[in-house]
Design a protein around this motif. Structure first.
Motif, PDB file in Angstrom:
ATOM      1  N   GLU A 165      -7.924   4.474 -14.374  1.00 27.10           N
ATOM      2  CA  GLU A 165      -8.554   3.184 -14.665  1.00 27.10           C
ATOM      3  C   GLU A 165      -9.632   3.311 -15.745  1.00 27.10           C
ATOM      4  O   GLU A 165      -9.849   2.382 -16.519  1.00 27.10           O
ATOM      5  CB  GLU A 165      -9.177   2.606 -13.385  1.00 27.10           C
ATOM      6  CG  GLU A 165      -8.166   2.147 -12.352  1.00 27.10           C
ATOM      7  CD  GLU A 165      -7.431   0.888 -12.778  1.00 27.10           C
ATOM      8  OE1 GLU A 165      -8.100  -0.042 -13.248  1.00 27.10           O
ATOM      9  OE2 GLU A 165      -6.188   0.854 -12.678  1.00 27.10           O
ATOM     10  N   ILE A 193       2.069   1.740  -3.513  1.00 28.37           N
ATOM     11  CA  ILE A 193       0.983   2.241  -4.361  1.00 28.37           C
ATOM     12  C   ILE A 193       0.737   3.715  -4.075  1.00 28.37           C
ATOM     13  O   ILE A 193       0.393   4.499  -4.952  1.00 28.37           O
ATOM     14  CB  ILE A 193      -0.311   1.423  -4.096  1.00 28.37           C
ATOM     15  CG1 ILE A 193      -0.119  -0.028  -4.534  1.00 28.37           C
ATOM     16  CG2 ILE A 193      -1.500   2.040  -4.819  1.00 28.37           C
ATOM     17  CD1 ILE A 193      -1.235  -0.953  -4.050  1.00 28.37           C
ATOM     18  N   PHE A 253       0.828  -1.211   0.000  1.00 27.74           N
ATOM     19  CA  PHE A 253       0.000   0.000   0.000  1.00 27.74           C
ATOM     20  C   PHE A 253       0.858   1.255   0.000  1.00 27.74           C
ATOM     21  O   PHE A 253       0.506   2.261  -0.622  1.00 27.74           O
ATOM     22  CB  PHE A 253      -0.955  -0.006   1.195  1.00 27.74           C
ATOM     23  CG  PHE A 253      -2.211  -0.794   0.945  1.00 27.74           C
ATOM     24  CD1 PHE A 253      -3.179  -0.329   0.070  1.00 27.74           C
ATOM     25  CD2 PHE A 253      -2.419  -2.014   1.566  1.00 27.74           C
ATOM     26  CE1 PHE A 253      -4.339  -1.062  -0.173  1.00 27.74           C
ATOM     27  CE2 PHE A 253      -3.564  -2.754   1.328  1.00 27.74           C
ATOM     28  CZ  PHE A 253      -4.523  -2.283   0.452  1.00 27.74           C
ATOM     29  N   GLU A 271      -7.786   8.610  -4.882  1.00 30.52           N
ATOM     30  CA  GLU A 271      -8.908   7.928  -5.533  1.00 30.52           C
ATOM     31  C   GLU A 271      -9.288   8.601  -6.848  1.00 30.52           C
ATOM     32  O   GLU A 271      -9.607   7.929  -7.830  1.00 30.52           O
ATOM     33  CB  GLU A 271     -10.112   7.887  -4.591  1.00 30.52           C
ATOM     34  CG  GLU A 271     -11.331   7.219  -5.219  1.00 30.52           C
ATOM     35  CD  GLU A 271     -12.278   6.670  -4.183  1.00 30.52           C
ATOM     36  OE1 GLU A 271     -11.840   5.819  -3.392  1.00 30.52           O
ATOM     37  OE2 GLU A 271     -13.439   7.104  -4.163  1.00 30.52           O
ATOM     38  N   SER A 281     -13.123  -6.148 -10.387  1.00 29.82           N
ATOM     39  CA  SER A 281     -12.241  -5.352 -11.248  1.00 29.82           C
ATOM     40  C   SER A 281     -12.974  -4.618 -12.354  1.00 29.82           C
ATOM     41  O   SER A 281     -12.412  -3.712 -12.977  1.00 29.82           O
ATOM     42  CB  SER A 281     -11.162  -6.257 -11.859  1.00 29.82           C
ATOM     43  OG  SER A 281     -11.769  -7.321 -12.575  1.00 29.82           O
ATOM     44  N   ILE A 309      -1.421   4.738  -1.629  1.00 31.88           N
ATOM     45  CA  ILE A 309      -2.832   4.927  -1.301  1.00 31.88           C
ATOM     46  C   ILE A 309      -2.962   5.415   0.138  1.00 31.88           C
ATOM     47  O   ILE A 309      -2.886   4.654   1.093  1.00 31.88           O
ATOM     48  CB  ILE A 309      -3.637   3.643  -1.556  1.00 31.88           C
ATOM     49  CG1 ILE A 309      -5.129   3.847  -1.299  1.00 31.88           C
ATOM     50  CG2 ILE A 309      -3.106   2.471  -0.786  1.00 31.88           C
ATOM     51  CD1 ILE A 309      -6.001   2.747  -1.859  1.00 31.88           C
ATOM     52  N   SER A 312     -11.681   3.023  -4.379  1.00 35.22           N
ATOM     53  CA  SER A 312     -10.292   2.669  -4.720  1.00 35.22           C
ATOM     54  C   SER A 312      -9.732   1.681  -3.701  1.00 35.22           C
ATOM     55  O   SER A 312      -8.930   0.804  -4.050  1.00 35.22           O
ATOM     56  CB  SER A 312      -9.414   3.922  -4.788  1.00 35.22           C
ATOM     57  OG  SER A 312      -9.424   4.606  -3.563  1.00 35.22           O
ATOM     58  N   TYR A 313     -10.162   1.785  -2.444  1.00 28.91           N
ATOM     59  CA  TYR A 313      -9.699   0.838  -1.425  1.00 28.91           C
ATOM     60  C   TYR A 313     -10.267  -0.549  -1.704  1.00 28.91           C
ATOM     61  O   TYR A 313      -9.611  -1.555  -1.467  1.00 28.91           O
ATOM     62  CB  TYR A 313     -10.099   1.311  -0.034  1.00 28.91           C
ATOM     63  CG  TYR A 313      -9.513   2.647   0.326  1.00 28.91           C
ATOM     64  CD1 TYR A 313      -8.156   2.759   0.603  1.00 28.91           C
ATOM     65  CD2 TYR A 313     -10.297   3.782   0.353  1.00 28.91           C
ATOM     66  CE1 TYR A 313      -7.608   3.992   0.905  1.00 28.91           C
ATOM     67  CE2 TYR A 313      -9.748   5.013   0.656  1.00 28.91           C
ATOM     68  CZ  TYR A 313      -8.409   5.115   0.933  1.00 28.91           C
ATOM     69  OH  TYR A 313      -7.864   6.332   1.215  1.00 28.91           O
ATOM     70  N   PHE A 346      -6.700   7.671  -9.417  1.00 30.33           N
ATOM     71  CA  PHE A 346      -6.802   6.233  -9.675  1.00 30.33           C
ATOM     72  C   PHE A 346      -7.975   5.945 -10.610  1.00 30.33           C
ATOM     73  O   PHE A 346      -7.834   5.228 -11.618  1.00 30.33           O
ATOM     74  CB  PHE A 346      -6.980   5.494  -8.344  1.00 30.33           C
ATOM     75  CG  PHE A 346      -7.283   4.032  -8.479  1.00 30.33           C
ATOM     76  CD1 PHE A 346      -6.265   3.106  -8.663  1.00 30.33           C
ATOM     77  CD2 PHE A 346      -8.594   3.575  -8.407  1.00 30.33           C
ATOM     78  CE1 PHE A 346      -6.556   1.750  -8.794  1.00 30.33           C
ATOM     79  CE2 PHE A 346      -8.884   2.224  -8.536  1.00 30.33           C
ATOM     80  CZ  PHE A 346      -7.865   1.312  -8.726  1.00 30.33           C
ATOM     81  N   GLU A 387      -6.597  -6.356  -5.146  1.00 34.58           N
ATOM     82  CA  GLU A 387      -5.317  -6.603  -5.842  1.00 34.58           C
ATOM     83  C   GLU A 387      -4.256  -7.113  -4.869  1.00 34.58           C
ATOM     84  O   GLU A 387      -3.524  -8.067  -5.142  1.00 34.58           O
ATOM     85  CB  GLU A 387      -4.826  -5.306  -6.507  1.00 34.58           C
ATOM     86  CG  GLU A 387      -5.561  -4.952  -7.779  1.00 34.58           C
ATOM     87  CD  GLU A 387      -5.221  -5.884  -8.927  1.00 34.58           C
ATOM     88  OE1 GLU A 387      -6.127  -6.192  -9.700  1.00 34.58           O
ATOM     89  OE2 GLU A 387      -4.046  -6.319  -9.036  1.00 34.58           O
ATOM     90  N   VAL A 388      -4.179  -6.462  -3.718  1.00 35.28           N
ATOM     91  CA  VAL A 388      -3.172  -6.856  -2.719  1.00 35.28           C
ATOM     92  C   VAL A 388      -3.449  -8.259  -2.195  1.00 35.28           C
ATOM     93  O   VAL A 388      -2.535  -9.084  -2.048  1.00 35.28           O
ATOM     94  CB  VAL A 388      -3.152  -5.825  -1.569  1.00 35.28           C
ATOM     95  CG1 VAL A 388      -2.347  -6.357  -0.374  1.00 35.28           C
ATOM     96  CG2 VAL A 388      -2.571  -4.502  -2.053  1.00 35.28           C
ATOM     97  N   GLU A 423      -8.077  -1.772  -4.786  1.00 38.36           N
ATOM     98  CA  GLU A 423      -6.673  -2.024  -4.435  1.00 38.36           C
ATOM     99  C   GLU A 423      -6.557  -3.120  -3.378  1.00 38.36           C
ATOM    100  O   GLU A 423      -5.603  -3.908  -3.390  1.00 38.36           O
ATOM    101  CB  GLU A 423      -6.012  -0.737  -3.938  1.00 38.36           C
ATOM    102  CG  GLU A 423      -5.892   0.369  -4.987  1.00 38.36           C
ATOM    103  CD  GLU A 423      -4.805   0.097  -6.017  1.00 38.36           C
ATOM    104  OE1 GLU A 423      -4.452  -1.082  -6.229  1.00 38.36           O
ATOM    105  OE2 GLU A 423      -4.310   1.070  -6.604  1.00 38.36           O
TER     106      GLU A 423
END
Length: 471
Positions: free
Chosen positions: A237, A47, A44, A230, A192, A49, A166-167, A233, A173-174, A170
């Motif tokens: 995206e 990234i 994180f 966010e 996604s 974030i 965004s959290y 991001f 993803e993590v 992400e």
């Protein structure tokens, strides 16, 4: 307060969606969890974030704690929630259109006129103005809590500029990077597709005059805003431009974006700027964040703003009391999701009850957010309750009160090991002119302190990945 429902269950009563996670928790040494948590934090930080906490000196950028134990929902649980969320979002949009036009719900005596017309979120500039597809809240973040296996309550409707998606993205993803073996043992529905669904939603509400593929942009207040990560991001995206006020201008009631190839017409603006700052010619003249003339272009129907100006009238905490009636009035249906029982301090009899039972209730400022301006009675001192009582007496219309719900708990990795912590859920509902889109999941917020019911990141809460299993 009643014993909280545990989302996982205990021992032999482990709930079906959690069976594999329960085995994983039992078989994984604490030091492995600690190592994975450190890895997650490093990811994180890489990234970038973070979020800012205003008013704490220097507005420090913080990393929101991320818990590595997922929250799991079964397919049937999600189907129930999704139907309720879609129903609620449709009713909220119908309400916003109505109060800026016919006001049928007021004339029918279902919602007090003063609650709407004297509300600071009600904007006269929107009276009589119709937006494409009659959609005002295109992106709604509806906060839901669970108290038993089959009881979900809506805690709050966020109809202006809800944050946190965004959290959700992400965090997934993590988790997939840290625990590929755990994903291999589950069939987790993906989240996604959210940016694609958001862009489809925005394009569906382009002005009728737009004949080509709509040009959408994301308007941000800039890098000093707490949710700037966010904003950048989501723009990235979606593959749209991230713009600030000075990047746009209005000519002949048409909005253009400044580019190196010259002006480019803009059809849809996903704005993350509050109403008051959108246009210095229409609202606050001291705003340097907005675009002069934007409201004129908006009302001329050459550009769409998402969410619509004035949409905040639907998520006022005092208006919230009436959402179930909105569902019945506009849709002719019974609400699928319940409201939390709520007392309005503006009513003398309900105010008297609240003042007598402060030690049992949660009291909220109707215009507050982020966990600020509220009193959690059972956790407050006698002096704190007395001080809050004076605030209620001085401005009763500013406050509502609710019972202290026993929010469900999820297993969470804390310093002492894996322990239950209270959670809520913010799914994101996308309302377009063509359809309602909801990706399966949302942002689970978790109160990391033992016994705390406050999940807000600004108050020390964290987040979890939310899994919706395939049926």
């Amino acid at each position: 307060m009643a014993t909280a429902f545990d989302e996982m269950g205990n021992g032999d009563s482990c709930r079906m969606p959690y069976r594999t996670v329960s085995e994983w928790l039992a078989s994984t040494p604490p030091e492995v969890f600690a190592h994975k948590r450190r890895e997650a934090e490093i990811l994180f930080r890489r990234i970038g974030i973070t979020f800012a906490v205003y008013g704490e000196g220097g507005d420090p950028e913080r990393l929101i704690p991320f818990d590595i134990v997922p929250r799991v929902l079964g397919a049937s649980e999600w189907d129930f929630l999704a139907r309720g969320l879609e129903q609620r979002a449709k009713a909220l949009n119908a309400f916003i259109h109505d109060v800026y036009h016919e006001r049928a719900i007021i004339r029918a005596g279902k919602v007090p006129e003063s609650l709407v017309l004297q509300n600071e979120s009600y904007l006269k500039a929107m009276q009589g103005f119709s937006v494409p597809g009659r959609v005002y809240t295109h992106i709604a973040g509806i906060d839901v809590v669970r108290v038993t296996e089959n009881e979900f309550y809506v805690l709050e409707d966020n109809c202006r500029t809800p944050s946190g998606v965004s959290y959700m993205l992400e965090g997934r993803e993590v988790m997939m990077r840290l625990f590929p073996d755990l994903f291999a043992r589950h069939r987790v529905q993906p989240v996604s597709r959210y940016p694609e669904a958001l862009l489809e939603t925005l394009r569906s509400v382009a002005p009728p005059a737009c004949k080509d593929e709509p040009v959408a942009v994301l308007l941000t207040p800039g890098p000093y805003n707490s949710a700037y990560y966010e904003h950048s991001f989501l723009a990235d995206e979606m593959g749209v431009e991230l713009v600030e006020g000075p990047d746009l201008f209005v000519d002949d009631d048409i909005v253009y974006m400044r580019t190196t190839q010259g002006p480019k017409r803009v059809d849809v603006i996903y704005r993350r700027i509050d109403d008051d700052f959108l246009d210095p010619l229409a609202f606050r003249p001291d705003s340097a964040l907005g675009v002069p003339g934007l409201m004129r272009a908006y009302r001329a129907g050459t550009v769409t703003l998402a969410n619509a100006v004035g949409a905040g009238i639907a998520d006022d905490k005092a208006v919230y009391i009436h959402v179930p009636e909105m569902v019945r009035f506009y849709l002719g249906e019974e609400p699928i999701l319940k409201n939390v029982p709520t007392w309005s301090c503006a009513k003398p009899d309900e105010r008297a009850y609240v003042l007598e039972h402060l030690a049992e209730l949660v009291v909220k400022d109707v215009h507050g957010s982020g966990g600020y301006g509220m009193l959690v009675g059972p956790h407050a001192s006698k002096a704190e309750r007395a001080a809050f009582a004076e605030k209620i007496k001085a401005g009763p219309e500013r406050y509502i009160a609710q019972p202290t719900l026993a929010l469900s708990t999820c297993p969470t990795f804390v310093d002492a090991g894996v322990a239950p912590r209270h959670v809520d859920l913010r799914p994101f509902v996308l309302v377009g002119a063509d359809q309602v889109r909801i990706v399966p999941g949302g942002l689970t917020r978790v109160a990391l302190r033992d016994g705390s019911l406050v999940v807000n990141s600004s108050q020390g809460g964290g987040t979890k990945d939310t899994w919706v299993l395939e049926g």
